[in-house]
Design a protein around this motif. Structure first.
Motif, PDB file in Angstrom:
ATOM      1  N   ASN C  63      23.578  34.790  59.617  1.00  0.00           N
ATOM      2  CA  ASN C  63      22.178  34.435  58.881  1.00  0.00           C
ATOM      3  C   ASN C  63      23.234  34.650  57.669  1.00  0.00           C
ATOM      4  O   ASN C  63      23.561  35.218  56.834  1.00  0.00           O
ATOM      5  CB  ASN C  63      21.560  35.855  58.952  1.00  0.00           C
ATOM      6  N   ASN C  64      22.342  33.707  56.560  1.00  0.00           N
ATOM      7  CA  ASN C  64      23.146  33.391  54.669  1.00  0.00           C
ATOM      8  C   ASN C  64      22.729  34.490  54.632  1.00  0.00           C
ATOM      9  O   ASN C  64      20.835  34.363  54.175  1.00  0.00           O
ATOM     10  CB  ASN C  64      22.623  31.435  54.649  1.00  0.00           C
ATOM     11  N   ILE C  65      23.131  35.879  53.133  1.00  0.00           N
ATOM     12  CA  ILE C  65      22.102  36.137  52.931  1.00  0.00           C
ATOM     13  C   ILE C  65      22.470  36.097  51.406  1.00  0.00           C
ATOM     14  O   ILE C  65      21.686  36.901  50.676  1.00  0.00           O
ATOM     15  CB  ILE C  65      22.542  37.704  53.592  1.00  0.00           C
ATOM     16  N   ILE C  66      22.508  34.936  51.260  1.00  0.00           N
ATOM     17  CA  ILE C  66      22.795  34.363  49.714  1.00  0.00           C
ATOM     18  C   ILE C  66      21.748  34.750  48.455  1.00  0.00           C
ATOM     19  O   ILE C  66      21.449  35.618  47.867  1.00  0.00           O
ATOM     20  CB  ILE C  66      23.664  33.257  49.312  1.00  0.00           C
ATOM     21  N   GLU C  67      20.067  34.393  49.731  1.00  0.00           N
ATOM     22  CA  GLU C  67      19.675  34.900  48.300  1.00  0.00           C
ATOM     23  C   GLU C  67      18.996  36.822  48.577  1.00  0.00           C
ATOM     24  O   GLU C  67      18.169  36.868  48.535  1.00  0.00           O
ATOM     25  CB  GLU C  67      18.306  34.583  49.031  1.00  0.00           C
ATOM     26  N   THR C  68      19.373  37.170  49.937  1.00  0.00           N
ATOM     27  CA  THR C  68      18.864  38.542  49.511  1.00  0.00           C
ATOM     28  C   THR C  68      19.563  39.646  48.683  1.00  0.00           C
ATOM     29  O   THR C  68      20.453  39.394  48.704  1.00  0.00           O
ATOM     30  CB  THR C  68      19.758  38.988  51.108  1.00  0.00           C
ATOM     31  N   SER C  69      18.156  40.742  48.758  1.00  0.00           N
ATOM     32  CA  SER C  69      18.663  41.133  47.158  1.00  0.00           C
ATOM     33  C   SER C  69      19.634  42.721  48.031  1.00  0.00           C
ATOM     34  O   SER C  69      19.898  43.153  49.190  1.00  0.00           O
ATOM     35  CB  SER C  69      16.830  42.267  47.356  1.00  0.00           C
ATOM     36  N   SER C  70      20.230  42.818  46.650  1.00  0.00           N
ATOM     37  CA  SER C  70      20.910  43.664  47.205  1.00  0.00           C
ATOM     38  C   SER C  70      20.755  45.291  48.129  1.00  0.00           C
ATOM     39  O   SER C  70      21.340  45.739  49.022  1.00  0.00           O
ATOM     40  CB  SER C  70      21.947  44.546  46.088  1.00  0.00           C
ATOM     41  N   GLU C  71      19.234  45.589  47.654  1.00  0.00           N
ATOM     42  CA  GLU C  71      18.908  46.484  48.344  1.00  0.00           C
ATOM     43  C   GLU C  71      19.023  46.136  49.958  1.00  0.00           C
ATOM     44  O   GLU C  71      19.678  47.150  50.833  1.00  0.00           O
ATOM     45  CB  GLU C  71      17.323  47.061  48.089  1.00  0.00           C
ATOM     46  N   LYS C  72      18.065  45.252  50.491  1.00  0.00           N
ATOM     47  CA  LYS C  72      17.809  44.561  51.434  1.00  0.00           C
ATOM     48  C   LYS C  72      19.721  44.239  51.997  1.00  0.00           C
ATOM     49  O   LYS C  72      19.378  44.972  53.409  1.00  0.00           O
ATOM     50  CB  LYS C  72      17.773  43.496  51.657  1.00  0.00           C
TER      51      LYS C  72
END
Lengths: 300, 332, 234
Positions: C63-72
């Motif tokens: 899953n591409n997580i580049i847009e995911t926040s650090s908390e998530k």
């Protein structure tokens, strides 16, 4: 043993002391709220005094609709405090956090909150009228212990404030959100690492401080009047207390609040009420010149 | 913004102002509003320079304006000094106050400067109304009602000869605004900007942020004092009501509308707001509420004001403005 | 497990990472070597969501997580252990550890993880009530790693854990990291100097001037003359 005059004087002084303590306890609520927000989010809220009045006005609005007994006040607290929480949360989330992206965010936040303060002050004047309002006392009457006379009102205010302060302290040390707030205040980078959502904590902090100052507003508006245009003066007072105690220091805020509450009461008793403000300013000037970081400087 | 662009902007704005009497010179009501525009342009510009350029959040502007106004009036009335000299002296007095206030608090963090200057502002009203005020000739709560107008070589500049007075005030206002422009664009001004980006580098050049801030404080208080004096001698009356807090929201709207930190913007902002404020007077009590709401709205929605839009349209990189040059990344 | 594709990172105008691509398989220990200031920390931070401007792809379990926040990302199981440790200075060891379990995924396992952590770091167990700001460099390092473990992470990005430590402590740190890995946690490690690299790591990358200049097994790394001199301290 003592002459009658001395005894009377002692009784008077104890009255003044009690008044000072009860005022001081509310100042403590206000100072803690302010120091919390500043310590955690570094935002300065000029509308703080208007939130104090907001508490008073919300309570006043409810009182017209409800009865005036002790039960009435419990309802007021149950209804108004969450409302204040919501206002604070929304304010940080929607008004303040968008500003943090700018380089000059500190000044911009001050401008925004100043605009908000003027908006609220004038709104109160338009909606509630310029006349001073007052809230009925939670508990009427006086308590006589031997020759000492205390008003129930002062006692209630003191106890409730103290309750609020203790609840505040407990929340900070024993709840997850409270610990997260302390974490963000001590090390925002560390907080991020641990998975704390800083934006939400900022909003929660702001909300908590709004509840505290609004609660103080409800309490003190029984004793004094609600004056729509007093927002600025109240904010300055909260500020002086916080600065004297040390911005960001909880212990400092507590100590400062009681010192100032008692000092104000005695200065007012000896010299007259208007000199209380002058004494405050002298204290502030002294602090800025001698020890700008306040009694307990920067710390948690 | 480059010096040329700033000068052009100022030139055009004041040029248009100078031409307006041709159209409305015979309507005293409008002419009065125009004079107010010119006066507030200076106050707003001074405050903008303090807050947006020097980064100092101060409540001092209105206080200094009032000190300048009262100072000049008192000198003219109680000491029979001719208004022109009184205004200049008052400017220096105000500058002195500025330095006095600035010295202790400029070394402290942001909110402290605001607190102290707010205290000065709050203290001013009871001071002028009370015994001390009466002693120095402030007229107490009643204010001053008989301030003599500026007279040069026997010619009196009053609101009756509105057109020559208008042009006189236009020249004074222009001079003040140009003074600000040169201060920002001077060697020291550029050095100060360098300081904002890297304190170490600037320190090595021997530039002290503190000294520069103090100088800005002094110059803006001087100019504000001068224009305050001009205000007093134009209107002929002064009262402590000028210290009402609502004035701050009006000034803030001027600065924000023009663009915080985008210097000549405040000039345009003040023109717009004075005009707009007059249009809003039917709102009565709601006007102040609207002003407060406008401030909140402008800070959030239009962070760089009219100048921001103008600059984007010009598509130039505003390297002179620290706030504008920050890129969109969030601060982690 | 983690696949970074053409990652670019910027610090202001400065182009820190340039089309960086690396991959870390589940259960591996991968080491990133390189000179200081060339982007190693930024790479780790970017994977954990703590870097400023980034473009490209960071895939966690596809899953591409580049847009995911650090908390998530912490809740996904990706945790960062900072070079600066970033502890909470006025809190005790215990409080720091408990905050390590702040994320939702970590809360139900807080008690077990505390036990595990105290087993792994007996020195910390002895200092439960000690305030973090009074700890020595080595102890603080351990606390930082321990706190990272409290988040129940599947993937730990550890930034220069042995920096500034005496050789004996250094060995201890690397041994601890090995033990953690043996418990099933994937580790991406940034270091300047690891003599024991072939015991510890399966893969090695070298990051110079924001670009990957070497990618290979630990064995290949130890046989590379250039690398041997500069990074492996041999």
């Amino acid at each position: 043993m003592f002459s009658e005059d001395t005894v009377l004087l002692l009784y008077e002084m104890s009255d003044v002391l009690i008044a000072g303590l009860s005022n001081g306890s509310v100042y403590a609520l206000m100072a803690l709220g302010m120091t919390l927000v500043y310590g955690v989010t570094k935002a300065f809220n000029f509308a703080y005094g208007d939130f104090f009045n907001m508490g008073g006005y919300f309570a006043w609005m409810l009182i017209i609709g409800l009865g005036l007994q002790f039960g009435g006040y419990v309802t007021i607290f149950i209804v108004v405090l969450p409302m204040l929480f919501g206002v604070g949360y929304a304010m940080e989330k929607f008004l303040i956090s968008p500003l943090r992206k700018r380089a000059d965010w500190e000044n911009r936040i001050m401008m925004l909150t100043l605009g908000l303060a003027l908006f609220l002050t004038n709104l109160y004047m338009v909606v509630f009228g310029v006349k001073l309002k007052s809230l009925p006392a939670i508990l009427d009457g006086i308590l006589e212990v031997g020759e000492f006379v205390f008003s129930y009102q002062d006692i209630m205010i003191f106890c409730l404030s103290l309750g609020g302060i203790l609840l505040f302290g407990w929340t900070l040390n024993n709840t997850r959100t409270g610990m997260a707030v302390r974490a963000v205040a001590q090390n925002p980078a560390g907080a991020k690492i641990v998975g704390i959502n800083i934006g939400r904590i900022f909003a929660a902090t702001f909300a908590i401080s709004t509840v505290m100052v609004g609660f103080g507003g409800i309490l003190l508006s029984q004793k004094l009047f609600i004056n729509p245009s007093s927002g600025g003066a109240i904010m300055v007072k909260a500020w002086v207390v916080t600065a004297f105690g040390g911005m960001g220091s909880i212990r400092g805020g507590l100590v400062a609040a009681f010192i100032i509450g008692i000092m104000e009461a005695f200065v007012g008793w000896i010299f007259g009420m208007s000199y209380g403000i002058i004494a405050l300013f002298i204290l502030l000037l002294g602090t800025l010149i001698i020890r700008p970081q306040g009694l307990m400087g920067k710390g948690e | 913004m480059h010096l040329r662009q700033m000068a052009a902007f100022i030139g055009i704005s004041y040029g248009i102002m100078a031409l307006l009497p041709i159209l409305v010179g015979d309507i005293p009501f409008i002419m009065n509003i125009l004079v107010m525009c010119l006066i507030w342009a200076v106050v707003a510009s001074c405050w903008d320079v303090m807050m947006g350029f020097a980064g100092i959040f101060t409540f001092g502007q209105v206080a200094f304006f009032v000190i300048g106004a009262y100072g000049s009036a008192i000198l003219a009335i109680s000491h029979n000094i001719t208004p022109v000299i009184a205004i200049i002296l008052s400017g220096f007095i105000t500058a002195g106050m500025g330095v006095l206030v600035g010295l202790p608090c400029l070394r402290l963090a942001g909110p402290y400067v605001a607190l102290v200057t707010f205290g000065v502002h709050m203290a001013l009203q009871p001071l002028l109304k009370g015994e001390i005020g009466l002693a120095i000739g402030s007229g107490g709560a009643a204010g001053l009602l008989t301030i003599p107008p500026i007279s040069l070589f026997g010619y009196e500049f009053t609101s009756s000869n509105i057109i020559p007075t208008f042009y006189l005030i236009l020249l004074i206002s222009l001079a003040c605004v140009l003074a600000i422009m040169f201060m920002i664009k001077s060697h020291w001004g550029n050095a100060f900007l360098a300081l904002k980006d890297s304190e170490d580098f600037a320190m090595s050049l021997g530039i002290s942020a503190f000294k520069y801030k103090l100088m800005v404080f002094a110059v803006t208080s001087f100019l504000t004092g001068i224009i305050g004096g001009v205000y007093g001698h134009f209107y002929g009356v002064l009262s402590v009501r000028m210290l009402d807090l609502d004035l701050f929201s009006i000034l803030m709207v001027m600065i924000l509308a023009g663009g915080l930190g985008h210097f000549p913007g405040a000039v345009l902002g003040s023109f717009l707001v004075v005009a707009g404020s007059e249009l809003m007077s039917p709102l009565g009590a709601y006007r102040a509420v609207t002003m407060g709401a406008l401030v909140v709205f402008l800070v959030l929605a239009l962070p760089d004001g009219v100048m921001g839009i103008f600059l984007k349209w010009l598509n130039k990189d505003d390297s002179a403005n620290p706030a504008g040059s920050f890129s969109n990344g969030t601060i982690t | 497990m983690i696949r970074v594709k053409k990652l670019n990172a910027y610090y202001g105008q400065f182009h820190v990472l340039n089309d960086v691509s690396i991959s870390v398989e589940k259960g591996q220990v991968v080491v990133i070597l390189g000179p200081n200031g060339h982007g190693k920390s930024t790479l780790l931070k970017a994977i954990c969501g703590l870097a400023e401007k980034t473009t490209g792809k960071i895939c966690f379990n596809d899953n591409n997580i580049i847009e995911t926040s650090s908390e998530k990302r912490v809740n996904l199981g990706i945790t960062y252990v900072a070079e600066n440790r970033e502890l909470f200075p006025h809190m005790t060891v215990l409080e720091n550890l408990k905050l390590g379990a702040y994320a939702k995924r970590a809360r139900p396992h807080e008690k077990q993880n505390l036990e595990m952590v105290f087993d792994l770091f007996p020195r910390l167990a002895a200092r439960i009530k000690q305030v973090a700001s009074t700890m020595s460099g080595g102890e603080a390092r351990m606390l930082a790693i321990a706190r990272g473990l409290m988040s129940n992470a599947e993937f730990l990005a550890i930034d220069e854990p042995s920096l500034g430590l005496q050789p004996s402590l250094r060995t201890e740190v690397f041994n601890t990291i090995k033990t953690i890995n043996e418990q099933g946690i994937t580790i991406l490690l940034v270091e300047q100097n690891i003599p024991q690299i072939s015991e510890l790591a399966s893969k090695v990358y070298v990051l110079e001037e924001g670009q990957i200049t070497f990618a290979g097994s630990a064995l290949e790394a130890t046989n590379d003359e250039h690398l041997k001199e500069i990074f492996l301290g041999m």
